[in-house]
Design an enzyme around this catalytic site. Structure first.
Site, PDB file in Angstrom:
ATOM      1  N   GLN A 146      -4.631  -1.680   9.501  1.00 20.09           N
ATOM      2  CA  GLN A 146      -4.479  -3.028   8.941  1.00 20.09           C
ATOM      3  C   GLN A 146      -5.028  -4.072   9.919  1.00 20.09           C
ATOM      4  OE1 GLN A 146      -3.293  -3.756   5.769  1.00 20.09           O
ATOM      5  NE2 GLN A 146      -3.992  -5.822   6.254  1.00 20.09           N
ATOM      6  N   LYS A 179       0.839  -1.203   0.000  1.00 23.93           N
ATOM      7  CA  LYS A 179       0.000   0.000   0.000  1.00 23.93           C
ATOM      8  C   LYS A 179       0.873   1.252   0.000  1.00 23.93           C
ATOM      9  CE  LYS A 179      -3.804  -2.436   2.145  1.00 23.93           C
ATOM     10  NZ  LYS A 179      -4.384  -2.968   3.364  1.00 23.93           N
ATOM     11  N   ASP A 223     -11.493   2.747   3.863  1.00 25.39           N
ATOM     12  CA  ASP A 223     -11.781   1.314   3.748  1.00 25.39           C
ATOM     13  C   ASP A 223     -13.285   1.069   3.594  1.00 25.39           C
ATOM     14  OD1 ASP A 223      -9.820  -0.563   3.562  1.00 25.39           O
ATOM     15  OD2 ASP A 223      -9.389  -0.621   5.714  1.00 25.39           O
TER      16      ASP A 223
END
Ligand code: NAP
Length: 297
Positions: A97, A53, A120
């Site tokens: 994460q 990422k 997200d």
């Protein structure tokens, strides 16, 4: 019929090129999208996702704020970091994460992220907006699947879509997106799971079949009709002594057999996977545009 392969790497590369051009235009106006990535602990898979990422941000011209915390970080320390990132004007997206190490309360952390920075798309505010058809950050994997279908010119309107899997990150949001009364929705959607009585009864009816079960060969050739469009979300490790690592990655679909009946199919790897990070970058750029008052949609 032998299926045409939907090349997720190529679609992702095309989308990233479009985004990169957009980021360059924003930079001329002094706007630099910023993504904060929070990684707690040393899980090797999580570390490699986070590194991917960060690299993708760098390549795109997106500012990446790297927050790597020790596995024994307390809930209070993590919450304080989220609060700091919520207030930081350089940050347009916050990504924590998952999974978090044992002892940390994941739900509390996700709820603490400001919904305007929830790139997200997991915050209940964004999930609720998506369900009622309001503008929201769409979760990255289902949004990536939608892009794969659209960019492969698959007709979604009126299609019988069958989704195998009802997780909060794939099956449920995807079903919601595809039933919306909008140009990228209007499908008739069936969602299957482990309590579904006769899985193949449903899969055989599918014009578009999405497999997100997390189990190899959940979908075999006898379970699909000729001409079906197959999107394989699964990522499973199977032992393979011929590989250096001792395993290879496969999806949930018996690819070799199903491709002989399908019209279009995604491979694993190289199908849905490359789209997920791309949609995270997309959401971060969207967030930066909204923060700057640029809203094209
Ligand atoms: P998950 O939370 O484990 O959910 C799996 C779903 O599939 C559950 O709803 C489960 O039913 C259902 N299921 C499992 N076996 C089934 C079977 N034999 N028949 C019918 N339904 C079955 O998994 P997830 O997070 O959604 O992920 C699914 C797969 O996609 C995994 O392999 C994951 O690694 C992969 N994935 C890939 C990406 C990517 O970017 N490429 C992103 C996300 C996920 P119940 O609800 O009844 O248990």
């Amino acid at each position: 019929m032998t299926a045409q392969i939907i090349d997720g790497k190529q679609v992702a590369a095309d989308m990233r090129a479009e985004l990169k051009a957009e980021v360059a235009e924003l930079a001329k106006k002094g706007i630099v999208p910023g993504l904060a990535v929070v990684l707690v602990g040393e899980d090797p898979a999580s570390k490699s996702y986070v590194t991917a990422k960060e690299r993708a941000c760098e390549d795109m011209g997106i500012y990446s704020d790297d927050n790597r915390l020790a596995a024994d970080t307390s809930q209070e320390e993590l919450m304080a970091l989220i609060e700091k990132l919520n207030k930081d004007p350089k940050i347009n997206g916050i990504l924590v994460q998952l999974p978090l190490p044992d002892g940390l309360n994941e739900a509390e952390v996700l709820l603490a992220i400001d919904p305007v920075k929830d790139v997200d798309g997991f915050h209940p505010v964004n999930v609720g907006k998506m369900v009622v058809g309001e503008k929201a950050f769409l979760p990255c994997t289902p949004h990536g699947i939608l892009q794969l279908l659209m960019r492969s010119n698959v007709t979604i309107k009126g299609a019988e879509v069958v989704i195998v899997g009802r997780s909060n990150i794939v099956g449920k949001p995807l079903a919601n997106m595809l039933i919306q009364k909008n140009p990228t929705g209007n499908a008739t959607v069936t969602v299957c799971h482990t309590r579904t009585k006769d899985l193949s009864y449903h899969t055989k009816r599918a014009d578009i079949l999405i497999a997100a079960a997390g189990r190899p060969k959940t979908v075999t050739a006898d379970m699909v009709k000729e001409g079906v469009v197959v999107i394989d979300v699964g990522v499973n490790r199977v032992e393979d002594a011929t590989k250096k690592k001792g395993y290879r990655l496969v999806g949930d679909v018996d690819f070799e057999a199903v491709k002989e009946k399908a019209s279009l199919i995604t491979p694993v790897p190289g199908g849905v996977g490359p789209m997920t990070i791309t949609m995270l970058l997309y959401n971060t750029v969207e967030s930066a545009k909204r923060a700057a008052g640029i809203d094209e949609h």
